[in-house]
Motif scaffolding. Structure first.
Motif, PDB file in Angstrom:
ATOM      1  N   GLY A 162      -4.505   3.247  -4.721  1.00 42.14           N
ATOM      2  CA  GLY A 162      -5.260   2.241  -3.942  1.00 42.14           C
ATOM      3  C   GLY A 162      -4.038   2.205  -2.632  1.00 42.14           C
ATOM      4  N   ASN A 163      -2.233   2.262  -3.567  1.00 37.66           N
ATOM      5  CA  ASN A 163      -1.158   1.910  -3.107  1.00 37.66           C
ATOM      6  C   ASN A 163      -0.791   3.461  -2.329  1.00 37.66           C
ATOM      7  OD1 ASN A 163      -0.966  -0.346  -4.384  1.00 37.66           O
ATOM      8  ND2 ASN A 163       0.174   0.347  -5.989  1.00 37.66           N
ATOM      9  N   GLY A 164      -0.919   3.837  -2.419  1.00 40.02           N
ATOM     10  CA  GLY A 164      -1.320   5.558  -1.173  1.00 40.02           C
ATOM     11  C   GLY A 164      -2.254   5.552  -0.911  1.00 40.02           C
ATOM     12  N   LEU A 165      -3.621   4.613  -0.491  1.00 38.42           N
ATOM     13  CA  LEU A 165      -4.070   4.751   0.738  1.00 38.42           C
ATOM     14  C   LEU A 165      -3.358   4.175   2.068  1.00 38.42           C
ATOM     15  CD1 LEU A 165      -7.222   5.593   2.235  1.00 38.42           C
ATOM     16  CD2 LEU A 165      -7.530   3.613   1.314  1.00 38.42           C
ATOM     17  N   LEU A 166      -2.840   2.265   0.917  1.00 44.14           N
ATOM     18  CA  LEU A 166      -2.407   1.838   1.873  1.00 44.14           C
ATOM     19  C   LEU A 166      -0.853   2.248   2.508  1.00 44.14           C
ATOM     20  CD1 LEU A 166      -0.960  -1.331   2.704  1.00 44.14           C
ATOM     21  CD2 LEU A 166       0.101  -0.868   0.384  1.00 44.14           C
ATOM     22  N   GLN A 167       0.864   2.753   1.690  1.00 48.11           N
ATOM     23  CA  GLN A 167       1.224   4.066   2.301  1.00 48.11           C
ATOM     24  C   GLN A 167       0.888   4.976   2.921  1.00 48.11           C
ATOM     25  OE1 GLN A 167       4.530   2.818   1.689  1.00 48.11           O
ATOM     26  NE2 GLN A 167       4.899   4.279   3.014  1.00 48.11           N
ATOM     27  N   SER A 168      -0.429   5.329   2.931  1.00 50.55           N
ATOM     28  CA  SER A 168      -0.368   6.384   4.072  1.00 50.55           C
ATOM     29  C   SER A 168      -1.071   6.121   5.189  1.00 50.55           C
ATOM     30  CB  SER A 168      -1.706   7.046   3.421  1.00 50.55           C
ATOM     31  OG  SER A 168      -3.047   6.015   3.134  1.00 50.55           O
ATOM     32  N   GLY A 169      -0.414   4.852   5.359  1.00 52.23           N
ATOM     33  CA  GLY A 169      -1.005   4.537   7.260  1.00 52.23           C
ATOM     34  C   GLY A 169       0.152   4.508   7.541  1.00 52.23           C
ATOM     35  N   ALA A 170       1.118   4.685   6.843  1.00 47.41           N
ATOM     36  CA  ALA A 170       3.108   4.858   6.854  1.00 47.41           C
ATOM     37  C   ALA A 170       3.209   5.988   8.836  1.00 47.41           C
ATOM     38  CB  ALA A 170       3.748   4.244   5.911  1.00 47.41           C
ATOM     39  N   ALA A 171       2.249   7.348   7.050  1.00 46.85           N
ATOM     40  CA  ALA A 171       2.462   8.760   7.887  1.00 46.85           C
ATOM     41  C   ALA A 171       1.479   8.776   9.074  1.00 46.85           C
ATOM     42  CB  ALA A 171       2.430   9.161   6.228  1.00 46.85           C
ATOM     43  N   ALA A 172       0.457   7.957   9.121  1.00 47.66           N
ATOM     44  CA  ALA A 172      -0.769   8.190  10.231  1.00 47.66           C
ATOM     45  C   ALA A 172      -0.376   7.913  11.197  1.00 47.66           C
ATOM     46  CB  ALA A 172      -1.875   7.819   9.356  1.00 47.66           C
ATOM     47  N   GLY A 173      -0.023   6.375  11.427  1.00 46.57           N
ATOM     48  CA  GLY A 173       0.689   5.765  11.951  1.00 46.57           C
ATOM     49  C   GLY A 173       2.022   6.873  13.162  1.00 46.57           C
ATOM     50  N   ALA A 174       3.284   7.462  11.686  1.00 48.75           N
ATOM     51  CA  ALA A 174       3.830   8.371  12.597  1.00 48.75           C
ATOM     52  C   ALA A 174       3.816   9.762  12.889  1.00 48.75           C
ATOM     53  CB  ALA A 174       5.060   8.523  11.377  1.00 48.75           C
ATOM     54  N   ILE A 175       2.638   9.338  12.646  1.00 48.24           N
ATOM     55  CA  ILE A 175       2.186  11.028  13.156  1.00 48.24           C
ATOM     56  C   ILE A 175       1.322  10.734  14.102  1.00 48.24           C
ATOM     57  CG2 ILE A 175       0.103  12.773  12.844  1.00 48.24           C
ATOM     58  CD1 ILE A 175       0.381  12.098  10.120  1.00 48.24           C
ATOM     59  N   LEU A 176       0.689   9.553  14.832  1.00 41.44           N
ATOM     60  CA  LEU A 176      -0.004   9.319  16.030  1.00 41.44           C
ATOM     61  C   LEU A 176       1.301   9.114  16.997  1.00 41.44           C
ATOM     62  CD1 LEU A 176      -2.470   7.279  15.500  1.00 41.44           C
ATOM     63  CD2 LEU A 176      -3.024   9.246  15.672  1.00 41.44           C
ATOM     64  N   VAL A 177       2.348   8.749  16.657  1.00 39.38           N
ATOM     65  CA  VAL A 177       3.632   7.946  17.667  1.00 39.38           C
ATOM     66  C   VAL A 177       3.892   8.815  18.307  1.00 39.38           C
ATOM     67  CG1 VAL A 177       5.922   6.632  17.970  1.00 39.38           C
ATOM     68  CG2 VAL A 177       4.104   5.391  16.984  1.00 39.38           C
ATOM     69  N   PRO A 178       4.919  10.318  18.056  1.00 37.64           N
ATOM     70  CA  PRO A 178       4.533  11.270  19.239  1.00 37.64           C
ATOM     71  C   PRO A 178       3.913  11.611  19.453  1.00 37.64           C
ATOM     72  CG  PRO A 178       5.620  11.559  16.127  1.00 37.64           C
ATOM     73  CD  PRO A 178       4.617  10.354  16.432  1.00 37.64           C
ATOM     74  N   LEU A 179       2.363  11.366  18.933  1.00 36.19           N
ATOM     75  CA  LEU A 179       1.258  12.026  20.174  1.00 36.19           C
ATOM     76  C   LEU A 179       1.271  12.266  21.172  1.00 36.19           C
ATOM     77  CD1 LEU A 179      -0.681  13.744  17.413  1.00 36.19           C
ATOM     78  CD2 LEU A 179       1.108  15.444  18.262  1.00 36.19           C
TER      79      LEU A 179
END
Length: 440
Positions: A162-179
């Protein structure tokens, strides 16, 4: 049959509603990091127009970190008393408003009101400093709200995932910003569009949360694992004693400090390193940076899956967490090797690999911190976060001065790669798991 309001005390499998809530928190993390990452992605482009040299940029990052530290204690204290249901929307609105206000620095008339008399052109910088300080303060409120919610709805075995799912949003957000920045630039839009649109998206999250989590949903006793052979009864929790608590708290501080220094240095400086030190173009950087965060996303999920896999095969919950931490700390050490391969694509490959390690450590840390005394968990974890971010603030400001003077990022990457090892040593030497955490 238990419903979402009936508060059962033991579960074989969490009901779907619990994972929907985790999904909403992942979305909040995504928005949190999108607001946070816009500035690092465009900092080089702002450097000439707004006098954002490396020393000033380090000061902005340092102020963000100090504000995050203060917000961690403040919102941790509040969250323990009123709970996350209503506090969560407040912090979302606060950090979204700070993001929406940031582009006002481009208005010369408005920015002139913040100019220091003996520093011509400092108005935009001062406004940026203020907005990023407010952003850091309110963004800190996300974590006590999210960790309290996860503790209330998930068992100890499910929390790493569950925490991994929560924290994965950090990577997802950082992936989307440059694009997203690349798309805006390609279509001829200005940098301010990213701030406005991401801030507005944060405001839209609030009604989703209030519709999903209703009054009373988070007030029940947290679910617990039922060990095999227990006859359907959860294992009693051991009484509080000071010695294990102090040992655990020191360990959590070492872990928090290590992963924060690692993650925040690379997060803040990676785009500038690629553009200004390695001479990648802005468009190339906007493509490379997402791969670092994709790696982090995979590491984040892998950590939770690994713990569940080890527990399913008879490993004690705590032992599974320690094994996961050791593995992901070793992967993180790849960042320390990046300066010694001459940079370029080999260095990029090592940094991308390190991303999986660093972000994979986060859900393990959250799972450990969720074993702090329940009554004060948000405040206690907030104090840990504040201490870690206070150190991060000094690291960011110091690295800003160092990079401006030398143009070298090498020492930063070495520190980022090796810092989590301190947490592993503390975990092995100091932490004494409670009896309940020794069973699957």
């Amino acid at each position: 049959m238990p419903t979402r309001h009936s508060a059962p005390i033991a579960h074989d499998a969490p009901p779907p509603w619990r994972w929907w809530v985790c999904g909403a928190m992942m979305l909040a993390t995504l928005l949190n990091y999108m607001d946070r990452q816009v500035l690092p992605q465009i900092a080089t482009e702002l450097k000439d127009d707004y006098g954002l040299n490396d020393a000033r940029y380090g000061q902005v990052a340092g102020n963000f970190a100090l504000a995050f530290a203060a917000g961690s204690i403040f919102f941790g204290f509040i969250a323990d008393r009123i709970g996350p249901r209503l506090l969560y929307p407040v912090v979302l609105i606060g950090w979204s408003a700070a993001g929406l206000a940031t582009p006002l620095m481009r208005d010369p008339t408005f920015a002139a009101q913040f100019e220091t008399p003996d520093e011509p052109g400092s108005g935009p910088y001062q406004w940026l400093l203020l907005c990023r300080t407010l952003l850091g303060f309110f963004e800190a409120g996300h974590w006590p709200c999210a960790l309290l919610t996860a503790r209330q709805i998930l068992t100890a075995t499910d929390r790493p995932l569950g925490n991994g799912l929560l924290q994965s949003g950090a990577a997802a957000g950082a992936i989307l910003v440059p694009l997203y920045v690349l798309a805006v630039r390609t279509l001829g839009g200005g940098w301010e569009i990213a701030f406005w649109t991401i801030g507005a998206a944060g405001l839209l999250w609030v009604p989703v949360w209030l519709a999903l989590v209703r009054r009373g949903d988070l007030d029940h006793v947290p679910p617990v694992d039922v060990p095999a052979g227990a006859g359907g009864r959860p294992t009693p929790q051991p009484p509080f004693t000071w010695d294990p608590f102090v040992r655990a708290y020191v360990t959590l501080f070492a872990i928090n400090l290590g992963i924060n220094v690692s993650w925040q240095f690379i997060r803040e400086w990676l785009p500038k390193y690629l553009k200004e030190s390695q001479r990648f173009s802005a468009n190339a950087t906007d493509v490379i940076v997402p791969f670092y965060y994709i790696s982090g996303e995979l590491g984040c999920f892998a950590a939770g899956v690994l713990v569940r896999w080890l527990v399913a095969r008879g490993r004690a919950v705590h032992s599974a967490r320690v094994s996961g931490y050791a593995l992901f700390a070793a992967v993180t050490a790849a960042a320390a090797l990046a300066p010694f391969v001459g940079g370029g694509w080999p260095g990029v490959a090592l940094l991308v690999l390190a991303g999986a390690g660093i972000l994979g450590l986060h859900p393990l840390y959250y799972a450990l911190s969720q074993e702090l005394p329940a009554k004060h968990m948000a405040l206690l974890s907030g104090v840990l976060t504040a201490a870690g971010w206070s150190v991060v603030s000094e690291v960011q400001k110091g690295m800003g001065r160092h990079i401006r003077a030398t143009g070298s990022y090498e020492i930063g990457f070495v520190i980022a790669g090796l810092a989590p090892i301190a947490g592993l040593v503390a975990l092995l030497v100091l932490w004494k798991p409670a009896a309940s955490s020794q069973r699957a």
